[in-house]
Every structure is written in C-alpha cells, then in structure tokens.
Design a protein around this motif. Sequence first.
Motif, PDB file in Angstrom:
ATOM      1  N   ASN A 164       0.915  -1.312   0.386  1.00 36.37           N
ATOM      2  CA  ASN A 164      -0.057   0.469   0.063  1.00 36.37           C
ATOM      3  C   ASN A 164       0.758   1.671   0.430  1.00 36.37           C
ATOM      4  O   ASN A 164       0.160   1.995  -0.442  1.00 36.37           O
ATOM      5  CB  ASN A 164      -1.395   0.078   1.323  1.00 36.37           C
ATOM      6  N   ASP A 224      -2.823  -5.971   2.525  1.00 39.32           N
ATOM      7  CA  ASP A 224      -4.270  -5.582   1.930  1.00 39.32           C
ATOM      8  C   ASP A 224      -4.421  -5.990   0.688  1.00 39.32           C
ATOM      9  O   ASP A 224      -3.940  -7.051   0.160  1.00 39.32           O
ATOM     10  CB  ASP A 224      -2.995  -4.093   0.676  1.00 39.32           C
ATOM     11  N   ALA A 233      -7.582  -6.175  -3.045  1.00 38.48           N
ATOM     12  CA  ALA A 233      -8.755  -4.853  -3.917  1.00 38.48           C
ATOM     13  C   ALA A 233      -9.344  -6.162  -5.180  1.00 38.48           C
ATOM     14  O   ALA A 233      -8.845  -7.325  -5.152  1.00 38.48           O
ATOM     15  CB  ALA A 233      -8.055  -4.233  -4.557  1.00 38.48           C
ATOM     16  N   LYS A 240     -12.570  -5.808  -7.645  1.00 38.80           N
ATOM     17  CA  LYS A 240     -12.825  -5.517  -9.111  1.00 38.80           C
ATOM     18  C   LYS A 240     -13.382  -6.607  -9.659  1.00 38.80           C
ATOM     19  O   LYS A 240     -12.693  -7.122 -10.357  1.00 38.80           O
ATOM     20  CB  LYS A 240     -12.060  -4.326  -9.713  1.00 38.80           C
ATOM     21  N   TYR A 300     -15.414  -1.650  -7.832  1.00 37.55           N
ATOM     22  CA  TYR A 300     -14.597  -1.944  -6.708  1.00 37.55           C
ATOM     23  C   TYR A 300     -14.056  -1.464  -5.795  1.00 37.55           C
ATOM     24  O   TYR A 300     -14.331  -0.610  -5.002  1.00 37.55           O
ATOM     25  CB  TYR A 300     -13.040  -0.681  -7.695  1.00 37.55           C
ATOM     26  N   TYR A 301     -14.027  -2.577  -4.832  1.00 33.66           N
ATOM     27  CA  TYR A 301     -13.666  -2.700  -3.233  1.00 33.66           C
ATOM     28  C   TYR A 301     -11.964  -2.843  -2.945  1.00 33.66           C
ATOM     29  O   TYR A 301     -12.094  -4.284  -3.784  1.00 33.66           O
ATOM     30  CB  TYR A 301     -14.191  -3.516  -2.639  1.00 33.66           C
ATOM     31  N   ALA A 302     -11.404  -1.861  -2.386  1.00 37.41           N
ATOM     32  CA  ALA A 302     -10.059  -2.233  -1.742  1.00 37.41           C
ATOM     33  C   ALA A 302      -9.823  -2.072  -0.337  1.00 37.41           C
ATOM     34  O   ALA A 302     -10.527  -1.356   0.545  1.00 37.41           O
ATOM     35  CB  ALA A 302      -9.266  -1.062  -2.581  1.00 37.41           C
ATOM     36  N   THR A 306      -6.796  -1.426   3.244  1.00 41.19           N
ATOM     37  CA  THR A 306      -5.557  -0.480   3.252  1.00 41.19           C
ATOM     38  C   THR A 306      -4.703  -1.441   4.641  1.00 41.19           C
ATOM     39  O   THR A 306      -6.134  -0.919   5.582  1.00 41.19           O
ATOM     40  CB  THR A 306      -5.399   0.242   2.668  1.00 41.19           C
ATOM     41  N   GLY A 319     -12.887   2.763  -2.505  1.00 41.46           N
ATOM     42  CA  GLY A 319     -14.051   1.961  -3.455  1.00 41.46           C
ATOM     43  C   GLY A 319     -13.848   3.393  -4.567  1.00 41.46           C
ATOM     44  O   GLY A 319     -14.287   3.690  -4.339  1.00 41.46           O
TER      45      GLY A 319
END
Length: 473
Positions: free
Chosen positions: A67, A111, A113, A115, A144-146, A148, A165
Amino acid sequence: MKLKSLILGSVAAAGLSTAGFAADLGVLTSLDVCDELGLSGLTISSDTNCLQISGKVSYTFEYGNYNLSSNIANTFVSGNFAAGTISSRENTDGVRNIDVPSALVGVSNQDWASKVEVLLKFVGTASSDFGPARVVINLRQRDYYAATNAVGAAAAGLSPAGAHGDFHALRAQDAYVQVGDTTILSAGKKGSIFNEGDDEPFNFTGLFMSDDADKGVWEGPVRKGGHVIQLETQFGEGFIGKIGLEALDRTGNDAGSLIGVLEYAGEGVTAHISGSLGGLLDGVQTVGDTYAVHAGVTGTFDAFKLRAAGAVGGGFAAGGNWMYWNGLVSGEANFDMFKVALSAEAAGGTAIGGAALDTDYGFGGSLGATVAEGIEINIGGRYFNDGTAGIGDGYQVAAQLIAAVTETIKITGEIGVYGHAENTAPVAAAFSDFYGSAELAWAPGGGFTSSLGAKVQQNGAYKVTFKAAKSFE
C-alpha cells in the motif's frame, strides 16, 4: 453468432405456423436486414433495424502488502501547475512509483482489492439516404472494493480511513446517434475524436515519462469526450479529417472544447495531428482556457520501424500563462531472430508566471531474441534524468522471458531492479529495489482469458494477482 436459427426454431416449436401469427410478431417478419447491411456477430433483426449486441465481464483480485510507495521518476508535469489549471489525473502523468510494504505492529498489514467490470454494448443500425444510421448504447458497471492494512470500504460505499472503493451502478458510458458512411455525423455522449496514438516507445520497458501518459507523450489539458457533436470525413488517398465540439456537459469555466484532427494511413505509414481549444462556452478568458496539439508518425520499412511524436500546450492563468512541451522518438530493427529497440524522450515548459521549468529527459533500449519456437527473451532498461537541481535520477534494468507452453498457455517471467540516485535537496539516500515477477496466462478460446501472477520485491512488498474475463460479440 446469429439469432435467426434460435428465433425461428422457437417459433416453430411454439407452433406459430400461420401467416397471421408471423405478421403479428413484427420483429420476426424480416430477418435479413443485418445481411443487407453487412453486419455480423450476435445480431437481432427487425424489418428495418439490425441490433448488434456485444459485451465483456472482467474480474481482478489482488492480495499482498503493497500500500505504500516510493518515487523513482518525477517528471516536469507533477506539481508545476497551480490547482485548477489541470486535473489531478493529468497532474500525475509520468510519475513512476514502486510499491513499498507497511510495517505496522499489532495489526494486519495485508492489502487486497476486488474489481468487477461489466460492459454491454448495443448498436442499432438501419439504412438511410446518407448511409447507415446508428444508435449506440454502451453500458458499464464497475464494482471496486479495496482494503489497506485490512481496513475495508463500507457496504454503503463510504470509505473509512485507509480504505477506498469505486462503485458505479450500470450506466450509459456512451449513448449517441450517428449517421453516414464516408462522412459521419455523431452526437450524444461519446468518447473523443482527439487522436493521441503513434507515440508509444518500442523498447519493452518503455520510458518513464511516457509510462503513465497513455504510454506516450502527454496529450495535455484536453477537456474531451462527454457530450459531443462530431463530424468526420474521408478525403481519399488515406486522409481522414475530423472536427467536433466536446465537453459540452461541463458547467465550469473549462466547458466546451473545439477538437480538430487530420489523420493519414498509407502503405507503411500512419500519422496524425490533433488540436484542441478548451474553455470556449463561457465566452471569457479564465483559467479554464487551454490549448493542446498532439502529433505522431510511424513508418515501417522492411525490417525497420521509426516513430516520432510530440505535444505542446498550455493555458491561461491570472499570474501569467503556462505551457509545456513533450517529445519522443523510437526505433526498432528486426534481424532474423533478434530485435533491437531504442527510445528517447524529453519534456519542459514554463510555469505560471513564465518562469522556465527544468528540462527532463530519458532514454531506454532493449534487445529481444526468439531463441526457439514460442520462446522469447527481452533484456533492456530505461533511465530518467530529473532536471530539477538536487534531485537524483531514476533507472530500471530488467530481463524478461516469454514462453508459449501450448497454444493456450503462456508463461511470462521477469527479474529486474529499480533505482534512484541520491537527492541533495531535500537530502535522501540513494536506493535500489530488486524484484521478480511471473505470470501464467490461459486463453482456451471462446473469448475467455485468465491469468495468475505474482510479484515480490527486495523491500518486502509483494502482490498476487488473479484475472479472468470473457467477451462476446
């Protein structure tokens, strides 16, 4: 694939055998419009229109510890223009960072993600006295979900600290009408006619300044696409001219751009010049008033390819106008099993108020060899000279192996090092970071593709990436 057989088979199976029933169905009474218009793919015909349907679903999942970032190359564009003169996206063109891991104590450093992108396109075409008449609707959805350091985006789309996101419901990315053949009129929500091609370097690592600028020279502060009115025509002998009003859906002082393009495609040569004047709709001179010119040419001569591209632009500012320039040249030569590519770039300009900006430049090269059927090796690197006093230069050296294991499976491996020389103002020590990456790609056919890749770095950062996609038309 045609839907004729499916539709007619369904009609037969349902026992709709009378002419009266067929006439009532309307959409089934004529199934030859697509053939008459020369259209193929997944189609449905009515008595006057051919509807083409295409689409794609792609999925990407990333996991690791990556990240944070460290800067390798910071070009003249970043940070040199005041807020409001160029967008945040444009203000990062050319900046190259490498991943850096976090090292928090007592909590997760992981981290990830996920998508999903959906594209669904409908093109309805009918004949007219002026040529084919079309309506184009291109629908897009993006989830899109992320996370960190394991902090995730909330389900409602809110992003707590450390998370982000991007949630776009299914919407019309493009929705426009179009008519014509050799001369085409388009109007609605559509992408730009501004041509920024013929500007990618041939060497396999690319160049630092071109890396994020659409892999070429910076197209500048062009407000483009959106709501548009466009006209393009073929002059013959390979020449095409385009003119349009774009960014008509903007409401600020940068609303409205006049775009003009001249393109050429002949035997072994492609070329273009594109121009833009922005901020026209308000009728007064403000910081939204910009101009940009982008040109590129590529020539292929037997075993050699040559490419040159350049861009210049700028805009109005109360403290004094600003401008930029960016140029790139690249060449490639093929000798039996070997391929050699060399590239160079430079950029500069003036800041708001007229002060000259430091000129940045860089170069790169690569040597490729096909050592056996389906096996290719590339060795190369790139270098970036930061014109700012006290800022160290950046570099990358890499070796790549591409092996086609079967007709559907390909393996790509790469090892290399990124580096940055010492900064004297502000003071920062020189550093380097070795990395290794590998990817297994699978394309079994039917429009389906998938890959699994991983990258590990000397600084401790790592990332595993899975991708899958399927398109149809």
